[in-house]
Design a protein around this motif. Structure first.
Motif, short mmCIF file in Angstrom:
data_model
loop_
_atom_site.label_atom_id
_atom_site.label_comp_id
_atom_site.label_asym_id
_atom_site.label_seq_id
_atom_site.Cartn_x
_atom_site.Cartn_y
_atom_site.Cartn_z
N ASP A 98 1.21 8.54 4.11
CA ASP A 98 0.57 8.04 2.52
C ASP A 98 2.06 8.80 1.59
O ASP A 98 2.44 8.64 2.10
N HIS A 99 1.76 8.49 0.38
CA HIS A 99 2.38 8.49 -0.16
C HIS A 99 2.84 9.77 -0.73
O HIS A 99 4.14 10.36 -1.88
N ILE A 143 -3.42 2.91 4.49
CA ILE A 143 -3.32 4.21 3.49
C ILE A 143 -3.35 3.51 2.08
O ILE A 143 -1.28 2.74 1.82
N ASN A 145 -2.56 2.66 -2.82
CA ASN A 145 -2.24 4.11 -3.28
C ASN A 145 -2.67 4.97 -3.63
O ASN A 145 -2.74 6.33 -3.57
N LYS A 147 -4.99 6.01 -1.54
CA LYS A 147 -5.48 7.29 -0.40
C LYS A 147 -7.04 6.84 0.14
O LYS A 147 -7.67 7.13 0.94
N LEU A 149 -8.36 3.83 2.44
CA LEU A 149 -8.39 4.16 3.97
C LEU A 149 -8.66 2.32 4.51
O LEU A 149 -9.91 2.62 4.02
#
Length: 995
Positions: A98-99, A143, A145, A147, A149
Motif C-alpha cells: 500500500d501507499h 489495495i 488509495n 486502503k 482491498l
C-alpha cells in the motif's frame, strides 16, 4: 479504472495469428546475445525453488513469495520468515504494497498476512477468506488509495475485503461472457460480467460503459485454465492485456493483437517504457514499439514466470524451478556461442573478426549488438610465428602482423624479434563452413635489433602493432620506435622511473595525449609538452594493472584493468582534474579480465579471457539508479523508541543515537552515507557506519538529514529527514521567566540577587564536575605513559652500555619535565606537543634499536606557535603505532605524523605501516593481564572537550589494506576546527580551569 475486450470472429483471428506467426518467428529466433546474470537458488539462501511472486518494497528489499513461505533479500543475504514470525501456513502466491509501505501476502488458501513495522499480523477476515476461497484459486490482491482491498480469483470472481467483512463484487451477472478490469494505478483486479452492454458506444473490440470502465467480450469457458494479465503503461490510457498466447495492445479505443507460439507468463515495463514479455519455454521478448518486431530476445529455452525491474535499473527474472536471475544492467551483452580466450578483436560495418590466444582467426556477421555464428578463417600458407596485431581495411583486406624469434648459437647474444605483415583478401560473403585466405602481399621488418621481451606471466602485453600513415604506408610500432619496411623512424619514448620494455602492457594515442598502460604502475599519460601524469589506484583507477587501452574519437579513453573498466573523459579537462568512472563486475560487467576493446557505434566490444562481451558506451542519465536511505531505529537516552517524523522531547531526553540503512542490489560494499543535523552541523559528514550519536543536545529545533550513495555514482535524493525539538528546562521558559520577573518586582532586590547567585553556583558546580572528569582522564593517561617509559629504562640498562643508558635517562628526564609542565595547563601550543612527541619517538627508536623510522610534517600555512591543542592527546596514538602496530621489531616500519591545513580546520594524521588493529588485538588478547582502556579514555576526553567548548573535534581510525585485502597499517585522523583552537584559552579563563 476498468477495462474490457471483445473477441472478434474466429476466421479473422486465425488469419491474423497465422500471419503474425509467419512474420515474427524468423525474427524471434535470430538473437544470439544474452544478458549476463547472477543466479539465486536454495544454495544462495532462497527458501524454495517454487517462486510465485517477487517484489521490491519502498525501502529496497526484494521479497519472494515461495511455495514454502516468505524470504527477503537485502543485497547481501536472505532472511527467511516462518510460522514463528506470524505468517499463515500454505503457499504464498502474491505480494502487494500500500501507499504507506505495508506489505500484503496472499496465500493459496486466500488468507492475507500484513507486514508492518518489521512484524507480521493476520488480517481479521482470514477465517472468512478461507471459506470463500476453498476450491477457488486466488490470483491477486489490489489495495486502493483508501486502503480498500480487492481480491480476484482465477475463475474471475471478485471480492471486496474490509476489516468487518468480505463482499462479492457483482456486475449484473446473468450470463458470464465478459471480462472487466478494475485498476489502482499499476495494480489490477479482474472479474466476469454479463454481455448486456452491446447497446453502448462501441469502438472496435472495446465497449465503453463509462469514463472509468471498459469491458472485453470473450468466451469464458476456457478462462480459468488460461493466464490473464493486464498491464498499464507509463503513458496515459494505454493498456496491455495477455490471455493465453495472445497479447492485446489497447490505446484510445483501438486494439492491436500479437500472437506468440506459447502461453504468455508475464508482462513488465522498464524505466524506458519498453515492454518485456515472458513466454513459456521461449524466454523474454523486449518490445520498444508494439507496432514493430521485438528489439531483443533473451533466455531462449527458459520458462520466465515473473519479470521485475528494480530501482537501480536492474532486472530480476523468476524462472520455472531454475531459481531467480539477477541482471544488474541491461547495457551489457554476452555471447554464449563465443567463449574462447580472445586476444585481438576488430569490427567493420557488417563483420566482426577475432583472434584467439592460440592464434586462430574467426569471423562473424555483425548487426548492431547481434553477432552471428563464428566461422574459422584459415591461412593457405600455414605461416609460423605469433599473431601480434590485425588491421581490417575498408577494401576487404585484412593485414596480420606476426612475430618470430631469431635465436643465436652464441649463448651470450640475446634473441631478437623479426616481424612479417601479410595482407589477405576477405570473401564477399560468409558460408556455413570455414574458408581459407590466400596472401596477396607481404612486408618483412628485419634486422631491427628488437630484443625478445621478458615473460612476466600468463598475460601477454601488446607491445607491437601496425598502422597506416596518411600515404597508406605501413609502419611497425614498437617500444624501440617506429619502423617502416626500409627505414627506421627515429622515435624515442620518455621513461619515468620504470622499464618501458618490460612494464608497458599497451600504448594508445589521442590528439593531445600518449597513453601507456603498465603492469604495476597504473596509467602513465604524456602530454604535448612531455609532461607526465599518473593515474593509479589512489587517484581512482580500478587497479594498477592495466591490460589494454582504447581511445574513442579523441574524447574518451577506455582503460581495462584486471579489475574491470575505467572511463576517462579527456576532451574537457586536464588529466590531473579527471577522476575515472569505474565499471566493475558488481556493476554488471560480465568479465573482469579484458584483453582488448573495440568501439563499434554505440557499443564497446570486449575481448576477454572467457569470451566475447559487449557494452553500451553511453552512460545512462536517469533520476532512478540510486537506492534511497531509510531510518531503521532511534534510541533516546539509550532506550529504543518508535520512529516518528517529529520528536518533541523534554530537556533531559537529549542524547540521541540514530540508526539508518540503504539497500543496494548492485554494489552494497560501496555504500556510503552523508548526514547532518541542521542546527548543529554546518556541513555534511561522510561515514560508512550505519549509526550516529548526538550526546547532550542543547535545547532547540533540529532537522536530521541523511542520503546514501558514493562519490562515483552520486547520492540519493531527496534526503530522508526527521525533526527534533528539545524543550527548554521549565526554569528557562519564557512563561517562567515572566512570572519570576513579576515575583521579583514584588520582592526586594536582595532576594533576586540570591536567586541569581544560586543559579550561577549550579552552573559552576556543573563545570567543576566536567573539569574533574577531564582531570581524571588525564591523570589516568600520565601515569600510564610514565610507567611505560620507566619500564623502557630497565630494558635499556640491561641491553645497552652504561653510557647509552645515561643518555636515555637524560632524554627521559627532559621528556618527563616537558610532560609535567604541560600537565599544569589545560591547553598547550602545537609546537610543544610535537616537541614532546619527537623526544618520545627518539627514545622509542633507541629502545627498539632503530626498529622504525618516523617523520613529522607540518604544512607551511600552519603556525604551530599560534595553534592550541589539549596536551597528551596525540601521544597514545603514537604509542599504539609503535608498541602494537610494529611490535618489538619491524623492519621497514615507518610512522608518519602530518599536520595539514584544511581551510576552516586542521587535521593531525598519524599513520603507520604496521600489522593493523585486528592482528594486534589478537596478539594483545593472548596476554593474561591485557586490558585496553586507552582509546575509551581518549574518546571520553574528546567528548567532554566538545561539550564544554561547544565545538566538534572528530576522531577517525581507518584500517589500511593493500590490493589483496591484507592489512598494511592504521591511520588516525584528529580534526580540530580553527575556531576551536583560537578560543581555547578564552574559554579556559571563562571556566577558570586549573591544572
Amino acid at each position: 479504472m476498468t477495462l474490457t475486450f471483445l473477441k472478434g470472429n474466429a476466421i479473422r483471428c486465425v488469419l491474423a495469428v497465422g500471419l503474425l506467426l509467419a512474420l515474427l518467428c524468423p525474427v524471434f529466433n535470430s538473437f544470439s546475445q544474452e544478458l549476463p546474470f547472477r543466479r539465486f537458488t536454495v544454495d544462495q539462501g532462497i527458501l524454495s525453488m517454487e517462486i510465485n511472486d517477487i517484489r521490491q518494497d519502498t525501502k529496497g528489499y526484494i521479497w519472494f513469495a515461495t511455495g514454502m513461505g516468505i524470504c527477503r533479500y537485502d543485497g547481501e543475504m536472505f532472511r527467511i520468515f516462518t510460522l514463528k514470525d506470524g505468517i499463515s501456513p500454505g503457499k504464498i502466491l502474491k505480494i502487494s504494497e500500500d501507499h504507506e509501505g505495508n506489505l500484503y501476502f496472499l496465500s493459496d488458501e486466500g488468507t492475507l498476512d500484513i507486514f508492518s513495522n518489521e512484524s507480521f499480523s493476520e488480517h481479521p477476515q482470514n477465517n472468512r477468506l478461507r471459506e470463500i476461497i476453498r476450491n477457488n484459486y486466488p490470483e491477486g490482491v489490489v489495495i486502493k488509495n483508501n486502503k480498500e482491498l480487492y481480491m480476484f480469483t482465477r475463475s474471475g470472481k471478485h471480492y471486496k475485503i474490509t476489516p468487518s467483512g468480505v463482499y462479492v463484487v457483482k456486475q449484473n451477472q446473468k450470463k458470464l461472457n465478459c471480462l472487466y478490469f478494475t485498476t489502482s494505478e499499476k495494480e489490477i483486479v479482474w472479474g466476469l460480467a454479463q454481455s448486456s452492454f452491446q447497446s453502448k458506444e462501441t469502438a472496435g473490440n472495446i465497449i465503453k460503459v463509462k469514463n472509468d470502465t471498459l469491458f472485453f467480450k470473450t468466451e469464458v469457458n476456457h478462462l480459468p485454465e488460461d493466464k490473464v494479465f493486464l498491464k498499464s503503461t507509463i503513458h496515459a490510457n494505454r493498456y496491455l492485456l495477455g490471455i493465453g498466447n495472445l497479447l492485446y495492445y489497447l490505446e484510445k479505443g483501438k486494439v492491436k493483437e500479437l500472437a506468440f507460439n506459447s502461453t504468455i507468463n508475464c508482462l513488465s515495463e522498464d524505466y524506458k517504457g519498453r515492454l518485456w514479455v515472458g513466454v513459456q519455454g521461449e524466454g523474454v521478448y523486449v518490445f520498444g514499439d508494439m507496432a514493430k518486431p521485438p528489439e531483443d530476445h533473451f533466455f531462449n529455452g527458459k520458462d520466465i514466470l515473473k519479470i521485475m525491474p528494480d530501482r537501480e535499473l536492474g532486472y530480476w527474472f523468476v524462472t520455472g524451478y531454475e531459481g531467480v536471475l539477477q541482471v544488474v544492467s541491461d547495457k551489457f551483452r554476452v555471447y554464449p556461442h563465443i567463449q574462447e580466450d580472445i586476444a585481438i578483436i576488430r569490427c567493420t560495418e557488417n563483420s566482426l573478426y577475432y583472434i584467439t590466444g592460440n592464434n586462430q582467426l574467426f569471423g562473424c556477421e555483425l548487426s548492431g549488438d547481434y553477432v552471428g555464428e563464428a566461422q574459422e578463417i584459415r591461412f593457405a600458407e600455414n605461416p609460423n610465428g605469433i599473431i601480434e596485431d590485425m588491421i581490417v581495411s575498408e577494401d576487404d583486406t585484412i593485414w596480420i602482423l606476426r612475430s618470430m624469434i631469431t635465436e643465436s648459437s652464441d649463448k651470450n647474444t640475446p634473441a631478437f624479434m623479426q616481424f612479417v605483415a601479410t595482407a589477405y583478401r576477405l570473401p564477399a560473403t560468409y558460408t556455413l563452413k570455414s574458408f581459407t585466405l590466400v596472401p596477396i602481399r607481404s612486408l618483412r621488418f628485419e634486422n631491427l635489433n628488437i630484443p625478445y621481451p621478458v615473460d612476466y606471466g600468463i598475460f601477454k602485453p601488446k607491445l607491437f602493432s601496425m598502422f597506416y600513415n596518411e600515404n597508406r604506408e605501413m609502419y611497425l610500432n614498437t617500444m624501440e620506435g617506429l619502423f617502416s619496411k626500409d627505414s627506421n623512424v627515429n622515435t624515442t619514448y620518455y621513461k619515468q622511473g620504470f622499464d618501458l620494455k618490460i612494464d608497458i602492457t599497451k600504448s594508445a594515442i589521442s590528439k593531445n595525449y600518449m597513453f601507456y598502460g603498465t603492469r604495476n604502475y597504473g596509467l602513465q599519460v604524456m602530454g604535448k609538452r612531455n609532461d607526465i601524469y599518473i593515474l593509479d589506484y589512489y587517484s581512482g583507477l580500478n587497479s594498477n594493472f592495466v591490460r589494454t587501452i582504447c581511445v574513442d574519437n579523441d574524447s574518451v579513453a577506455w582503460i581495462a584493468t584486471n579489475n574491470g573498466l575505467s572511463c576517462l573523459s579527456i576532451w574537457r579537462k586536464e588529466i590531473p582534474q579527471i577522476r575515472p568512472r569505474n565499471i566493475k563486475v558488481q556493476d554488471g560487467l560480465p568479465y573482469g579480465e579484458i584483453n582488448e576493446i573495440w568501439v563499434s557505434g554505440n557499443l564497446l566490444f570486449l575481448a576477454t579471457t572467457q569470451g566475447l562481451a559487449a557494452m553500451e558506451k553511453n552512460e545512462r542519465k536517469t533520476a532512478k539508479g540510486m537506492p534511497g536511505a531509510f531510518l531503521s531505529g532511534i534510541s533516546i537516552n539509550d532506550r529504543d523508541t518508535f520512529l516518528l517524523e517529529d520528536f518533541n522531547l523534554p530537556h533531559n531526553a537529549n542524547s540521541l543515537m540514530i540508526r539508518y540503512r540503504a539497500i543496494s542490489m548492485k554494489s552494497p560494499a560501496k555504500m556510503m552515507y552523508k548526514y547532518r543535523m541542521i542546527g548543529l552541523d554546518s556541513n555534511w559528514v561522510k561515514s560508512n557506519e550505519s549509526f550516529v550519536r548526538y550526546p547532550k543536545l542543547p535545547a532547540g529545533d533540529y532537522v536530521f538529514q541523511l542520503v546514501a550513495g558514493n562519490e562515483e555514482d552520486g547520492w540519493s535524493a531527496p534526503p530522508v529527514e526527521i525533526r527534533v525539538h528539545i524543550r527548554e528546562h521549565f526554569t528557562q521558559s519564557a512563561y517562567f521567566q515572566l512570572g519570576l520577573s513579576f515575583f521579583l518586582l514584588g520582592i526586594i532586590i536582595l532576594i533576586a540577587r540570591a536567586v541569581i547567585r544560586t543559579r550561577s553556583a549550579k552552573e559552576e558546580v556543573k563545570r567543576n564536575l566536567l573539569e574533574a572528569e577531564i582531570k581524571t582522564l588525564r591523570s589516568q593517561m600520565n601515569p600510564h605513559f610514565i610507567y611505560n617509559s620507566i619500564s623502557s629504562i630497565g630494558a635499556i640498562i640491561s641491553d645497552y652500555s652504561v653510557t647509552e643508558a645515561k643518555d636515555y635517562v637524560g632524554s627521559f628526564g627532559q621528556l618527563l619535565r616537558k610532560v609535567l609542565q604541560s600537565a599544569r595547563e589545560p591547553f598547550i601550543k602545537l609546537h610543544e606537543e610535537l616537541s614532546i612527541l619527537d623526544i618520545y619517538m627518539k627514545l622509542q627508536q633507541q629502545k627498539l634499536m632503530n626498529g622504525f623510522d618516523y617523520r613529522i610534517k607540518v604544512d607551511e600555512s600552519i603556525y604551530p606557535d599560534t595553534v592550541n591543542i589539549p596536551p597528551m592527546l596525540l601521544q597514545p596514538f603514537v604509542e599504539n603505532s609503535i608498541i602494537h602496530g610494529f611490535g618489538n621489531k619491524a623492519p621497514g616500519a615507518l610512522l608518519t605524523l602530518k599536520v595539514k591545513d584544511c581551510g576552516d580546520h586542521f587535521t593531525v594524521i598519524i599513520e603507520d605501516n604496521g600489522m593493523g588493529r585486528e592482528k594486534s588485538k589478537l596478539i594483545s588478547q593472548k596476554r593474561k593481564d591485557y586490558k585496553s582502556t586507552g582509546l575509551d579514555n581518549i574518546r571520553s576526553r574528546i567528548q567532554l572537550i566538545n561539550q564544554i567548548y561547544k565545538c566538534r573535534i572528530h576522531l577517525n581510525i581507518i584500517d589500511l589494506y593493500n590490493e589483496k585485502g591484507e592489512a598494511k597499517g592504521t591511520r588516525v585522523e584528529l580534526i580540530f576546527p580553527y575556531s576551536y583552537s583560537n578560543t581555547l584559552i578564552k574559554w579556559s579563563q571563562k571556566l577558570k580551569l586549573k591544572p
